[in-house]
Scaffold this active site. Structure first.
Site, mmCIF file in Angstrom:
data_model
loop_
_atom_site.group_PDB
_atom_site.id
_atom_site.type_symbol
_atom_site.label_atom_id
_atom_site.label_comp_id
_atom_site.label_asym_id
_atom_site.label_seq_id
_atom_site.Cartn_x
_atom_site.Cartn_y
_atom_site.Cartn_z
ATOM 1 N N GLU A 31 67.870 35.006 6.408
ATOM 2 C CA GLU A 31 68.724 33.845 6.220
ATOM 3 C C GLU A 31 70.190 34.261 6.304
ATOM 4 O OE1 GLU A 31 69.046 30.815 2.747
ATOM 5 O OE2 GLU A 31 66.998 31.618 2.802
ATOM 6 N N ALA A 32 71.022 33.416 6.951
ATOM 7 C CA ALA A 32 72.455 33.716 7.027
ATOM 8 C C ALA A 32 73.008 33.867 5.617
ATOM 9 C CB ALA A 32 73.164 32.594 7.762
ATOM 10 N N GLU A 83 73.985 64.661 -0.934
ATOM 11 C CA GLU A 83 72.527 64.547 -1.017
ATOM 12 C C GLU A 83 71.935 64.497 0.390
ATOM 13 O OE1 GLU A 83 70.772 60.631 -1.465
ATOM 14 O OE2 GLU A 83 72.550 60.046 -2.610
ATOM 15 N N CYS A 117 73.754 60.293 -5.626
ATOM 16 C CA CYS A 117 75.169 59.968 -5.410
ATOM 17 C C CYS A 117 76.091 60.584 -6.462
ATOM 18 C CB CYS A 117 75.346 58.457 -5.401
ATOM 19 S SG CYS A 117 74.201 57.640 -4.301
ATOM 20 N N SER A 209 65.833 50.591 -9.037
ATOM 21 C CA SER A 209 67.109 51.321 -8.945
ATOM 22 C C SER A 209 68.250 50.495 -9.533
ATOM 23 C CB SER A 209 67.391 51.729 -7.492
ATOM 24 O OG SER A 209 67.785 50.616 -6.707
ATOM 25 N N HIS A 252 80.560 53.390 -8.532
ATOM 26 C CA HIS A 252 79.713 53.762 -7.396
ATOM 27 C C HIS A 252 79.217 52.451 -6.774
ATOM 28 C CE1 HIS A 252 76.680 55.202 -4.805
ATOM 29 N NE2 HIS A 252 75.719 54.580 -5.465
ATOM 30 N N ASN A 331 77.577 51.994 2.003
ATOM 31 C CA ASN A 331 77.385 53.025 0.980
ATOM 32 C C ASN A 331 77.685 54.401 1.576
ATOM 33 O OD1 ASN A 331 76.627 54.406 -1.320
ATOM 34 N ND2 ASN A 331 74.558 53.548 -1.418
HETATM 35 N N1 CAA Z 1 72.773 33.658 0.974
HETATM 36 C C1 CAA Z 1 73.316 34.216 -0.130
HETATM 37 N N2 CAA Z 1 72.667 35.085 -0.924
HETATM 38 C C2 CAA Z 1 71.401 35.416 -0.595
HETATM 39 C C3 CAA Z 1 70.767 34.865 0.526
HETATM 40 C C4 CAA Z 1 71.509 33.961 1.329
HETATM 41 N N3 CAA Z 1 70.982 33.390 2.434
HETATM 42 N N4 CAA Z 1 69.522 35.375 0.600
HETATM 43 C C5 CAA Z 1 69.381 36.211 -0.455
HETATM 44 N N5 CAA Z 1 70.519 36.228 -1.176
HETATM 45 C C6 CAA Z 1 70.814 37.022 -2.366
HETATM 46 C C7 CAA Z 1 69.680 37.129 -3.347
HETATM 47 O O1 CAA Z 1 69.636 36.016 -4.198
HETATM 48 C C8 CAA Z 1 70.036 38.411 -4.061
HETATM 49 O O2 CAA Z 1 71.063 38.180 -4.997
HETATM 50 P P1 CAA Z 1 70.769 38.265 -6.574
HETATM 51 O O3 CAA Z 1 70.202 39.625 -6.833
HETATM 52 O O4 CAA Z 1 72.123 38.074 -7.162
HETATM 53 O O5 CAA Z 1 69.808 37.170 -6.869
HETATM 54 C C9 CAA Z 1 70.679 39.255 -2.966
HETATM 55 O O6 CAA Z 1 71.023 38.360 -1.919
HETATM 56 C C10 CAA Z 1 69.746 40.307 -2.380
HETATM 57 O O7 CAA Z 1 68.567 39.658 -2.027
HETATM 58 P P2 CAA Z 1 67.159 40.273 -2.432
HETATM 59 O O8 CAA Z 1 67.161 40.677 -3.870
HETATM 60 O O9 CAA Z 1 66.087 39.375 -1.947
HETATM 61 O O10 CAA Z 1 67.250 41.574 -1.508
HETATM 62 P P3 CAA Z 1 66.118 42.575 -1.152
HETATM 63 O O11 CAA Z 1 65.125 42.683 -2.244
HETATM 64 O O12 CAA Z 1 65.631 42.238 0.202
HETATM 65 O O13 CAA Z 1 66.959 43.953 -1.062
HETATM 66 C C11 CAA Z 1 67.964 45.752 -2.336
HETATM 67 C C12 CAA Z 1 68.052 44.292 -1.908
HETATM 68 C C13 CAA Z 1 66.824 45.908 -3.342
HETATM 69 C C14 CAA Z 1 69.268 46.140 -2.975
HETATM 70 C C15 CAA Z 1 67.692 46.632 -1.087
HETATM 71 O O14 CAA Z 1 68.704 46.442 -0.145
HETATM 72 C C16 CAA Z 1 67.599 48.116 -1.422
HETATM 73 O O15 CAA Z 1 66.552 48.608 -1.816
HETATM 74 N N6 CAA Z 1 68.721 48.894 -1.228
HETATM 75 C C17 CAA Z 1 68.737 50.336 -1.524
HETATM 76 C C18 CAA Z 1 68.735 50.638 -2.990
HETATM 77 C C19 CAA Z 1 70.042 50.329 -3.682
HETATM 78 O O16 CAA Z 1 71.074 50.164 -3.060
HETATM 79 N N7 CAA Z 1 70.010 50.292 -5.018
HETATM 80 C C20 CAA Z 1 71.186 50.077 -5.808
HETATM 81 C C21 CAA Z 1 71.154 50.796 -7.144
HETATM 82 S S1 CAA Z 1 70.719 52.506 -6.943
HETATM 83 C C22 CAA Z 1 72.164 53.298 -6.496
HETATM 84 O O17 CAA Z 1 73.219 52.815 -6.735
HETATM 85 C C23 CAA Z 1 72.041 54.599 -5.786
HETATM 86 C C24 CAA Z 1 72.300 54.399 -4.334
HETATM 87 O O18 CAA Z 1 73.422 54.502 -3.902
HETATM 88 C C25 CAA Z 1 71.185 54.090 -3.461
#
Ligand code: CAA
Length: 458
Positions: A31-32, A83, A117, A209, A252, A331
């Site tokens: 979704e956009a 890392e 990180c 995470s 971070h 990141n």
């Molecule tokens: N318009 C606006 N917002 C939208 C949207 C749309 N069309 N569609 C979805 N969203 C929102 C969702 O509501 C959600 O927001 P909220 O959490 O505020 O509700 C956000 O966009 C993300 O959507 P999802 O939760 O559905 O996303 P996802 O599950 O597909 O993936 C993620 C998100 C889990 C972060 C994934 O990208 C990921 O695993 N990333 C790597 C791990 C990471 O970055 N972890 C962060 C903490 S760990 C850390 O900091 C160490 C590190 O550097 C990795």
């Protein structure tokens, strides 16, 4: 001990190409707004197949040394936080010694530090500890952090990025590490880790995470607050520490939305520790959550909504400017926090920053985390160390805009090539080195014994 140890100069490197997050949304059929609004990401930098962690770090150190015009023998310690491991034994630091060869300076302590990180922060702490110890020999330290953040096809891929930051550490710094003020939290979790040595990609439990990050933030903030309040108490001040005592707050940044939520969370911490009868307007709309325990609120959407609303103004004032590089490049793992520092400096004048406190939260999955702070020098006059530091990063937006925009197809193709070439021997990476920024180091050849040879683009 030397006085006012901290960051004297800072250099940022990021790749010369990016993919636009709006293009990625379309390409991935999501979704956009999911990446651009939901994650808060605008563009994502990524490396060509000619770049690896060694080349990134070579480039950023070379740039810092050339800009500061320091002689190579002025460095007595060099620490690398990363890392992005391409060799289980040989440190990136040893590759960087190549740069010092002509100077004859081999008396340089420090090697690599790894925990997701957090390695950059551990390196910074090591460098400062060295400088404030009996082992200090009067020379500068360099702290280098860099990473290539890549994920397999899927929901984590848009949270990638790549880059490196080098910092010159010394006394009488314009950004002083505040002594005695580090609040740390460490524990054993499997939220993001890299057990597969044949791949660049991590294993990640995204939702876990995020909870781990938030829990670490709560714990580190509590530990930091306790320490600063103890310091104040000894000076006869019984005040409670709140975000009012921090003019800027950097984090971070795995993705920008997470940081906005993190600042909100710190404000929620302040609210829960404030007295019940507070008239503080800042906490308007939060009273309903007064009895909650922090641990109960990590997945509470109501709390999330209310604290984001209450902290919006604070976010705009204290944190938003620090996300410029993160939203435009993604990141950078170990270098993410220090990229935020560079962004903050690039978006404010030396006068605005002078005398302020910058709070910093560093998080590395697995997990290791710290909350610490910098005190900014008061002198912002032309030619002062602070003014020089600030003007050295003022071209960050211009440099980001000078990158090439690549299509999601081209990005995917390069990611596939990186998979194919990972750990390949007897091999020269294909590609036009003219696509790299001038002065960039790149991988020229990997021989049959996995020995890597680097060259520099004029
Ligand atoms: N318009 C606006 N917002 C939208 C949207 C749309 N069309 N569609 C979805 N969203 C929102 C969702 O509501 C959600 O927001 P909220 O959490 O505020 O509700 C956000 O966009 C993300 O959507 P999802 O939760 O559905 O996303 P996802 O599950 O597909 O993936 C993620 C998100 C889990 C972060 C994934 O990208 C990921 O695993 N990333 C790597 C791990 C990471 O970055 N972890 C962060 C903490 S760990 C850390 O900091 C160490 C590190 O550097 C990795």
């Amino acid at each position: 001990w030397p006085k006012d140890v901290g960051i004297l100069a800072l250099e940022v490197y990021f790749p010369a190409q990016y993919v636009d997050q709006t293009d990625l949304e379309k390409f991935n059929n999501v979704e956009a707004g999911k990446y651009t609004v939901g994650l808060g990401q605008t563009r994502m930098g990524f490396c060509s197949v000619q770049e690896d962690i060694n080349s990134l770090c070579l480039t950023v150190v070379q740039r810092l040394m050339e800009r500061t015009k320091l002689p190579w023998d002025a460095v007595g310690r060099l620490e690398v936080g990363t890392e992005t491991i391409i060799d289980k034994s040989k440190a990136v630091k040893t590759v960087l010694m190549e740069l010092f060869q002509d100077s004859g300076n081999t008396d340089i302590e420090g090697i690599d530090t790894t925990n997701a990180c957090y390695g950059g922060t551990a390196s910074l702490f090591n460098a400062a500890n060295w400088m404030e110890s009996s082992y200090w020999d009067g020379r500068y330290a360099l702290v280098v952090c860099g990473d290539i953040a890549v994920y397999p096809n899927g929901n984590a891929r848009p949270t990638g990025g790549a880059g490196a930051v080098a910092m010159l550490i010394g006394p009488k710094a314009p950004l002083v590490l505040e002594q005695g003020l580090r609040g740390t939290h460490m524990e054993n979790v499997y939220d993001f880790y890299k057990p597969n040595l044949a791949s660049e990609y991590p294993l990640v439990d995204g939702k876990l995470s995020i909870q781990c990050y938030m829990r670490a933030l709560d714990r580190c903030y509590a530990a930091y607050r306790k320490k600063i309040q103890n310091q104040w108490k000894q000076a006869g001040n019984n005040q409670s520490f709140t975000l009012d005592d921090v003019q800027y707050m950097i984090f971070h940044t795995p993705f920008c939305k997470m940081v906005q939520k993190s600042l909100a969370r710190l404000m929620f911490n302040d609210f829960l520790s404030s007295s019940g009868d507070t008239q503080n307007n800042l906490y308007k709309g939060l009273e309903a959550f007064r009895g909650l325990k922090l641990e109960e609120t990590y997945t509470n959407k109501e709390v999330d909504k209310a604290i984001l609303k209450a902290s919006l103004d604070m976010f705009n004032k204290k944190t938003k400017a620090s996300l410029y590089l993160s939203t435009n490049n993604g990141n950078m793992y170990t270098s993410s926090l220090y990229g935020c520092l560079a962004s903050l400096l690039s978006q404010h004048s030396a006068q605005e920053l002078a005398g302020s406190r910058i709070g910093a939260f560093s998080y590395g999955s697995g997990l290791a985390a710290s909350f610490f702070s910098f005190r900014v020098a008061k002198d912002a006059s032309p030619g002062s160390p602070l003014e020089k530091l600030v003007s050295s990063v003022s071209d960050l937006p211009k440099r980001l805009d000078s990158r090439r925009r690549m299509s999601p197809e081209e990005f995917t193709d390069i990611m596939n090539q990186r998979e194919q070439f990972y750990h390949k021997v007897n091999f020269s990476p294909p590609g036009d080195t003219n696509n790299l920024f001038p002065g960039t180091w790149y991988l020229e050849r990997v021989d049959e014994m996995h020995r890597r040879k680097y060259a520099r683009r004029p």
